[in-house]
Design a protein around this motif. Structure first.
Motif, mmCIF file in Angstrom:
data_model
loop_
_atom_site.group_PDB
_atom_site.id
_atom_site.type_symbol
_atom_site.label_atom_id
_atom_site.label_comp_id
_atom_site.label_asym_id
_atom_site.label_seq_id
_atom_site.Cartn_x
_atom_site.Cartn_y
_atom_site.Cartn_z
ATOM 1 N N CYS A 105 59.899 35.914 70.236
ATOM 2 C CA CYS A 105 60.523 34.863 70.097
ATOM 3 C C CYS A 105 59.887 33.906 69.181
ATOM 4 O O CYS A 105 58.746 33.736 69.108
ATOM 5 N N THR A 123 68.091 36.143 66.894
ATOM 6 C CA THR A 123 69.265 35.779 67.509
ATOM 7 C C THR A 123 69.240 34.486 68.393
ATOM 8 O O THR A 123 67.979 34.451 69.059
ATOM 9 N N THR A 125 69.256 32.038 71.347
ATOM 10 C CA THR A 125 69.391 32.066 72.432
ATOM 11 C C THR A 125 69.595 30.739 73.156
ATOM 12 O O THR A 125 70.136 30.645 74.360
ATOM 13 N N SER A 126 68.919 29.584 72.833
ATOM 14 C CA SER A 126 69.183 28.381 73.404
ATOM 15 C C SER A 126 69.177 27.438 72.240
ATOM 16 O O SER A 126 68.511 27.597 71.310
ATOM 17 N N ASP A 147 75.320 33.358 68.913
ATOM 18 C CA ASP A 147 74.011 34.132 68.677
ATOM 19 C C ASP A 147 73.609 33.731 67.067
ATOM 20 O O ASP A 147 72.479 33.998 66.760
ATOM 21 N N CYS A 164 65.252 34.824 69.382
ATOM 22 C CA CYS A 164 64.472 36.074 69.677
ATOM 23 C C CYS A 164 65.149 37.163 68.924
ATOM 24 O O CYS A 164 66.147 37.392 68.548
#
Length: 204
Positions: A105, A123, A125-126, A147, A164
């Motif tokens: 990540c 991708t 993730t947050s 994503d 990540c």
């Protein structure tokens, strides 16, 4: 004539053939043993060896039974070592593949923008707003997140996007700060004061 090795496919046959010949005098050659028509179909008589790079039937050599026993033992030991080496190499390859496919990540700090994205292979993730502009009315509303990207209603001074991906498909992680220089929204126009009205007076 230099005997190099028993061909790989014949090791099992050799072991069976040699065990069947334990009652044969050691000074008898394989050729003498296999010359007997009743023995010609036995495994030891059909086994081939490699001599100076050429495939030759063991029965066509002048090897004695004792020499053949030694030859089979050496060939079996070499095959066992080769199998052990191959198993060790496979284990190392699987270990390397497991390390390669580990999740990794990175954090992208994006400033002066309303959109946060990840690099190719990663991708999202947050997405978290860490600083905001007061001209936009404080914290901005998060309008979209998937994503691929996150999008706020207005420009934020800073957001942190967590990305990540699998190590085999993504570049090496590199936390970075990106200044998008998106213009800050103009402040809303000042409200005009209501027009003055004459006071309501009562006349008597």
């Amino acid at each position: 004539m230099t005997l190099r090795k028993i061909l790989a496919g014949g090791l099992a046959l050799a072991a069976l053939g040699m065990s069947a010949c334990t009652s044969i005098p050691n000074d008898m050659t394989i050729g003498q043993y296999c010359a007997n028509p009743d023995k010609a179909d036995e495994d030891v008589c059909r086994l081939k060896v490699e001599i100076d790079g050429q495939s030759t039937a063991l029965a066509d050599t002048n090897l004695r039974m004792s020499e053949a026993f030694n030859l089979v033992g050496e060939a079996q030991s070499a095959a066992d070592q080769a199998r052990a080496d191959a198993a060790a190499a496979m284990a190392k390859a699987e270990e390397a593949l497991a390390r390669e496919d580990q999740m990794q990540c990175e954090t992208r700090t994006i400033q002066k923008s309303n959109i946060g994205t990840c690099r190719e292979g990663y991708t999202l993730t947050s997405c978290t707003q860490t600083r905001f502009t007061t001209r936009a009315g404080g914290l901005s509303i998060l309008r979209e997140i998937n994503d691929q990207q996150c999008r706020f209603q207005d420009r934020v001074l800073e957001m942190q996007v967590r990305c990540c991906g699998m190590a085999s498909a993504a570049p090496q992680p590199a936390d970075e700060t990106i200044d998008e220089q998106m213009p800050e929204p103009a402040p809303p126009p000042a409200a005009e004061p209501p027009p003055e009205t004459e006071p309501n007076t009562l006349q008597y």
